[in-house]
Design an enzyme around this catalytic site. Structure first.
Site, PDB file in Angstrom:
ATOM      1  N   GLY A   1       6.506   3.397   4.419  1.00  0.00           N
ATOM      2  CA  GLY A   1       6.750   4.399   5.445  1.00  0.00           C
ATOM      3  C   GLY A   1       8.219   4.457   5.750  1.00  0.00           C
ATOM      4  O   GLY A   1       9.031   3.766   5.125  1.00  0.00           O
TER       5      GLY A   1
ATOM      6  N   ASP B   1       6.290  11.947  14.181  1.00  0.00           N
ATOM      7  CA  ASP B   1       6.329  11.854  12.720  1.00  0.00           C
ATOM      8  C   ASP B   1       4.993  12.272  12.110  1.00  0.00           C
ATOM      9  O   ASP B   1       4.418  11.555  11.297  1.00  0.00           O
ATOM     10  CB  ASP B   1       6.698  10.423  12.313  1.00  0.00           C
ATOM     11  CG  ASP B   1       7.227  10.361  10.886  1.00  0.00           C
ATOM     12  OD1 ASP B   1       7.504  11.433  10.313  1.00  0.00           O
ATOM     13  OD2 ASP B   1       7.338   9.251  10.343  1.00  0.00           O
TER      14      ASP B   1
ATOM     15  N   LYS C   1       1.846  -3.580   8.700  1.00  0.00           N
ATOM     16  CA  LYS C   1       3.105  -2.860   8.528  1.00  0.00           C
ATOM     17  C   LYS C   1       4.246  -3.741   9.000  1.00  0.00           C
ATOM     18  O   LYS C   1       4.201  -4.260  10.127  1.00  0.00           O
ATOM     19  CB  LYS C   1       3.061  -1.561   9.331  1.00  0.00           C
ATOM     20  CG  LYS C   1       4.335  -0.771   9.237  1.00  0.00           C
ATOM     21  CD  LYS C   1       4.145   0.604   9.824  1.00  0.00           C
ATOM     22  CE  LYS C   1       4.721   1.623   8.883  1.00  0.00           C
ATOM     23  NZ  LYS C   1       4.512   2.974   9.283  1.00  0.00           N
TER      24      LYS C   1
ATOM     25  N   GLY D   1       9.159   0.951   7.354  1.00  0.00           N
ATOM     26  CA  GLY D   1       8.868  -0.308   6.687  1.00  0.00           C
ATOM     27  C   GLY D   1       7.686  -0.170   5.756  1.00  0.00           C
ATOM     28  O   GLY D   1       7.000   0.851   5.742  1.00  0.00           O
TER      29      GLY D   1
ATOM     30  N   LEU E   1       0.833  -1.212   0.000  1.00  0.00           N
ATOM     31  CA  LEU E   1       0.000   0.000   0.000  1.00  0.00           C
ATOM     32  C   LEU E   1       0.855   1.244   0.000  1.00  0.00           C
ATOM     33  O   LEU E   1       0.468   2.294  -0.489  1.00  0.00           O
ATOM     34  CB  LEU E   1      -0.907   0.002   1.227  1.00  0.00           C
ATOM     35  CG  LEU E   1      -2.002  -1.055   1.273  1.00  0.00           C
ATOM     36  CD1 LEU E   1      -2.665  -1.077   2.632  1.00  0.00           C
ATOM     37  CD2 LEU E   1      -3.041  -0.788   0.200  1.00  0.00           C
ATOM     38  N   GLY E   2       2.030   1.117   0.608  1.00  0.00           N
ATOM     39  CA  GLY E   2       2.903   2.283   0.673  1.00  0.00           C
ATOM     40  C   GLY E   2       4.145   1.932   1.436  1.00  0.00           C
ATOM     41  O   GLY E   2       4.272   0.845   2.002  1.00  0.00           O
TER      42      GLY E   2
ATOM     43  N   VAL F   1       3.966  -1.128   4.061  1.00  0.00           N
ATOM     44  CA  VAL F   1       2.629  -1.470   4.531  1.00  0.00           C
ATOM     45  C   VAL F   1       1.931  -2.287   3.452  1.00  0.00           C
ATOM     46  O   VAL F   1       1.995  -1.945   2.277  1.00  0.00           O
ATOM     47  CB  VAL F   1       1.815  -0.190   4.817  1.00  0.00           C
ATOM     48  CG1 VAL F   1       0.459  -0.552   5.393  1.00  0.00           C
ATOM     49  CG2 VAL F   1       2.561   0.717   5.753  1.00  0.00           C
TER      50      VAL F   1
END
Ligand SMILES: *[C@@H]1O[C@H](CO)[C@@H](O)[C@H](O)[C@H]1NC(C)=O
Ligand SMILES: *[C@@H]1O[C@H](CO)[C@@H](O)[C@H](O)[C@H]1NC(C)=O
Ligand SMILES: *[C@@H]1O[C@H](CO)[C@@H](O)[C@H](O)[C@H]1NC(C)=O
Ligand SMILES: *[C@@H]1O[C@H](CO)[C@@H](O)[C@H](O)[C@H]1NC(C)=O
Ligand SMILES: *[C@@H]1O[C@H](CO)[C@@H](O)[C@H](O)[C@H]1NC(C)=O
Ligand SMILES: *[C@@H]1O[C@H](CO)[C@@H](O)[C@H](O)[C@H]1NC(C)=O
Ligand SMILES: *[C@@H]1O[C@H](CO)[C@@H](O)[C@H](O)[C@H]1NC(C)=O
Ligand SMILES: *[C@@H]1O[C@H](CO)[C@@H](O)[C@H](O)[C@H]1NC(C)=O
Length: 821
Positions: free
Chosen positions: A546, A661, A566, A549, A543-544, A551
């Site tokens: 970060g 963050d 994640k 790590g 999904l993406g 996801v």
């Protein structure tokens, strides 16, 4: 309305097989002259082609009423009722579309009643899929529709026109007119009031704060859940109340049906509900999910409790309690209010003989009525002034924490209205209630100040006309009350104490473990690595990525629950115990603007976190990647949501959680476009030694507070800084650092905005193009305060929320940075 006739044509052409399977659904869409229904007969309702809505007789009380309801929910959700204040009819009643072209109800006793009052006769009728019941004339023009006469609900694609109003129902099971109304005023403001009041601003307990300046507005709910106030002349949206599904669902091809309804509930709160339609359940509508509500606190609904009583929350439920010196009008209906139970001793030369009275003190009581006297004085003076005053009543003392010179004393006559207990207040209030020592029963001739309009709004209200009757009732009631009340009060006190103890205990538990506000301690699930591997299909769909790590999308419970998994990659030497302890603390955060952590996996060196799945991507996508930026009101709402989420992490936990963050990539949007913060606490988890010079984090430099680089201790104010940057990005829909800009000045957003702000050119320079001037300036000011170099200058997240909501004023911020970036 022309589309409605084509719609009918469409329904007529539908093959019968499409119309579902149950007998209720087999009815054809068109209702012809001579058709009739009755609770007794096989057919007691007419159904819409999709079967989602039915028009006909439904059970109410011991009989039946005529209305429209949504089929499939646990308790059929009634969205409209004909002649709602008429008593229910018996099962012998018949509703027919009579040959004369009238829609007639014939009761058991042969009385006839017109349900739809049309000027010209109708030739057919139809229950439409939108939930609208319509009558047609011989040219197939709609001559009457239930959408024109809403009761307490509007449905998708329905308007509440200027000047019209919705009235709440008495209860969930009794749909006659209740105690509150929502008025789409001719001045453009949408306002909630209790009924039987002057409809003045004191009575209002919520408003949309939209003013037409001579133009009329209406309230509109579109069928993807956008609830908005719309300019009737220009059809422009003035304010959106809910964000709506954003057209994400594919309703065009008729496959996915979503039903939205906005209802003023019997508790006086206006809410927007969503009913999904479950294909597995015969395509029936599912139970309501609340998407939006006008107010959170049911005690803020003025008039929820009657006169001389106050509203307090116990076990999440609003309760009405009498003020000292008064008793319930009706013990079985506590919302009706309370009556004074002591007698007057008269006033001598304008001064009260104080031996007959005493003052009762109550903390944290608020009221919304206008005081007859307002003055600055000390608490003691306030108390005495009320005691000596010949007006029977109460005084509210407002203490100003910062400046005792501005302490205020507000005096109020009986009957007292709109009282509530409120612990969540920035101002400390103390109420003093004057109580007579003499029993009412001894001197009946003293009741002259008992108001005649005693009972608050409600259908059950009986205007008590005869004082004598009243007095007799009072004598009886009081005699009874004197005995029963003492015991009631004693047991009440015990219950109260036990509750407080319980609250305290809950608080302790929460305090140890994590955050307050969660009544259910949801266990964190421990997953095995293999389980998660299977759920994500071998970490297939990313999904993406970060900073800690990647996801992955996953499904649990045999495909029923979507999750985001994640996989932490750069975990530094962190003891197993601490990892789990931290996870447990985070799992107990429970706030609507935080993404929920559902579980984790800690096997060997593998560390994975399982979060609820957010279907609408991140705020970064929304702001920077969409062709069309989200509209201004939605952005304001998102900004406030994010602030509330961070505030929760900072203030509602015993050890504040520093997110470390905060950035648009970490703010995710759920199905209903609510913003939720993700990855909270991760940064802290990864770097337990907060004062260490930061290393390792990349890609979020633009959001980091200066103290990170200066090797000074990190506090919650670091998050405030990051939030400030995010806020400016939300305002402008661009990244803080952007190379592709017309002038060098504009490269760093925060510097550029400050320049525009200082030269009073915000509006001219196209900052937040679609914004309204006042909110824009407010948001920019907050943003600039948040990004001050000096942590102490930055406001707390709590003040940020208050400032953004317009509750506190905002001073002009100085230049955020001493050195240029
Ligand atoms: C029907 O409407 C007309 C005017 O619109 C009104 O005069 C009449 O009283 C109404 N009839 C009923 C039965 O409500
Ligand atoms: C429709 O009804 C009106 C009066 O009710 C009548 O004058 C007219 O002729 C009718 N039209 C048709 C097409 O039946
Ligand atoms: C307030 O509004 C209600 C509902 O529209 C109305 O019945 C009532 O007369 C109004 N009260 C006053 C004082 O105007
Ligand atoms: C409402 O529409 C009118 C007509 O287009 C326009 O002149 C007016 O400014 C609009 N009002 C608001 C507040 O948007
Ligand atoms: C409803 O509102 C949403 C959000 O503005 C919009 O995307 C959608 O097109 C609207 N749908 C209809 C049918 O007007
Ligand atoms: C108050 O009432 C008591 C009892 O009737 C009486 O003795 C006293 O003088 C009164 N005090 C004043 C100040 O009027
Ligand atoms: C009046 O009601 C209060 C409770 O609100 C009770 O404590 C008090 O005893 C009552 N007084 C009389 C005279 O009945
Ligand atoms: C109440 O008392 C006053 C004098 O204290 C007297 O004039 C009046 O008639 C009395 N009213 C009744 C209803 O007894």
């Amino acid at each position: 309305m022309a589309s409605n006739s084509t719609a009918t044509l469409f329904f007529l052409l539908l093959p019968i097989s499409f119309l579902g399977v149950t007998s209720q659904q087999k009815h054809s869409a068109q209702i012809n002259l001579g058709s009739s229904i009755s609770p007794r007969s096989l057919r007691s309702s007419w159904s819409s082609p999709s079967g989602h809505f039915e028009f006909g007789f439904y059970h109410e009380g011991l009989g039946f009423k005529i209305g429209i309801w949504l089929v499939g929910t646990e308790q059929n959700t009634v969205v409209w009722t004909a002649n709602r204040d008429d008593p229910p009819v018996t099962s012998n009643a018949i509703l027919s579309l009579h040959q004369s072209g009238k829609l007639l109800l014939r009761t058991e006793h042969g009385q006839e009643k017109i349900i739809a009052n049309t000027t010209y006769p109708s030739t057919s009728a139809s229950m439409l899929d939108s939930g609208n019941f319509v009558l047609y004339n011989n040219h197939s023009h709609i001559i009457w529709e239930s959408f024109q006469y809403p009761t307490d609900t509007i449905l998708g694609d329905q308007l509440l026109s200027a000047g019209k109003e919705l009235f709440s129902s008495l209860s969930d099971t009794d749909h006659s007119t209740g105690r509150f109304h929502l008025q789409m005023q001719l001045d453009g403001n949408l306002v909630l009031y209790p009924i039987n009041t002057d409809n003045s601003s004191i009575d209002a307990y919520w408003s949309s704060e939209t003013f037409g300046n001579g133009f009329k507005y209406h309230l509109y709910l579109n069928h993807t859940g956008l609830l908005a106030i719309v300019n009737t002349t220009s059809s422009e949206m003035v304010r959106s109340l809910s964000l709506g599904g954003g057209g994400s669902s594919s309703s065009e091809n008729g496959q996915k049906v979503e039903i939205y309804r906005a209802t003023i509930d019997s508790d006086g709160i206006f809410r927007l509900y969503y009913h999904g339609v479950d294909d597995k359940n015969n395509g029936k509508a599912k139970n309501a999910v609340m998407v939006w509500k006008a107010l959170n606190n049911p005690c803020e609904v003025q008039g929820f409790c009657g006169i001389n009583s106050f509203c307090a929350i116990f076990d999440d439920q609003p309760n009405c309690l009498c003020i000292p010196g008064s008793d319930f009008v009706d013990l079985n209906q506590k919302t009706l209010g309370c009556l004074r139970n002591y007698s007057d001793e008269g006033c001598v030369y304008g001064r009260e003989n104080t031996t007959f009275y005493s003052m009762e003190k109550m903390e944290n009581i608020m009221w919304g009525d206008i005081a007859y006297m307002e003055a600055s004085m000390s608490m003691e003076e306030c108390e005495n002034s009320c005691l000596e005053d010949c007006n029977r009543g109460a005084a509210l003392f407002k203490q100003d924490e910062e400046d005792y010179e501005s302490d205020l004393c507000l005096k109020q006559k009986l009957p007292l209205r709109y009282l509530r207990r409120d612990f969540d207040n920035s101002i400390t209030t103390t109420a003093f209630i004057k109580v007579g020592k003499k029993d009412e029963t001894t001197t009946i001739n003293g009741t002259n100040s008992v108001p005649t309009v005693l009972v608050p709004p409600g259908r059950t209200q009986q205007v008590i006309t005869s004082k004598i009757v009243l007095i007799q009732i009072l004598v009886l009631v009081i005699a009874f009350v004197i005995f029963s009340f003492v015991s009631l009060a004693i047991s009440g006190l015990y219950i109260f104490k036990i509750r407080i103890l319980r609250y305290k205990r809950l608080g302790e538990i929460n305090g140890q473990m994590g955050c307050s506000g969660d009544d259910e301690l949801i266990a964190l699930r421990v997953f095995s690595y293999n389980e998660l591997k299977k759920a994500t299909d071998g970490f297939k769909e990313e999904l993406g990525k970060g900073s800690f790590g990647a996801v992955y999308k996953g499904v649990l419970n045999r495909g029923r629950k979507l999750v985001a998994v994640k996989r932490l990659e750069k975990l530094i030497e962190e003891g197993e115990r601490e990892f789990r302890a931290e996870m447990r603390a985070i799992s107990r955060t429970n706030h609507k603007n935080l993404v929920r952590l559902m579980g984790y996996c800690a096997e060997d060196s593998k560390r994975l976190l399982v979060y609820e799945y957010m279907s609408n991507g991140s705020l970064a996508d929304l702001l920077f990647k969409q062709a069309k930026r989200p509209d201004w009101n939605s952005r304001v709402r998102i900004a406030i949501d994010v602030a509330k989420g961070i505030n929760y992490l900072h203030e509602q936990c015993r050890t504040p959680i520093i997110h470390c963050d905060v950035k648009p990539q970490n703010i995710l949007m759920d199905d209903f476009w609510n913003a939720k913060i993700s990855d909270f606490g991760l940064a802290k988890l990864l770097m337990p030694d907060q004062t260490r010079t930061f290393t390792g984090i990349r890609g979020t430099r633009g959001y980091l507070a200066p103290e990170w680089e200066k090797n000074t201790p990190i506090s919650v104010k670091a998050d405030v800084y990051s939030y400030g940057i995010v806020l400016l990005e939300i305002i402008c829909c661009r990244r803080n650092l952007e190379m592709n800009v017309p002038t060098i000045d504009e490269i760093v957003l925060s510097c550029w905005i400050y320049k525009c702000f200082a030269s009073r050119q915000l509006y001219k320079r196209g900052v937040g193009e679609d914004a309204d001037k006042e909110t824009l300036e407010k948001m920019v000011k907050v943003g600039l305060w948040c990004i001050q170099d000096e942590p102490v200058l930055r406001p707390s997240m709590k003040s940020v929320v208050l400032m953004l909501e317009g509750i506190t004023d905002i001073a002009s911020p100085p230049c955020p940075t001493s050195s240029s970036i």
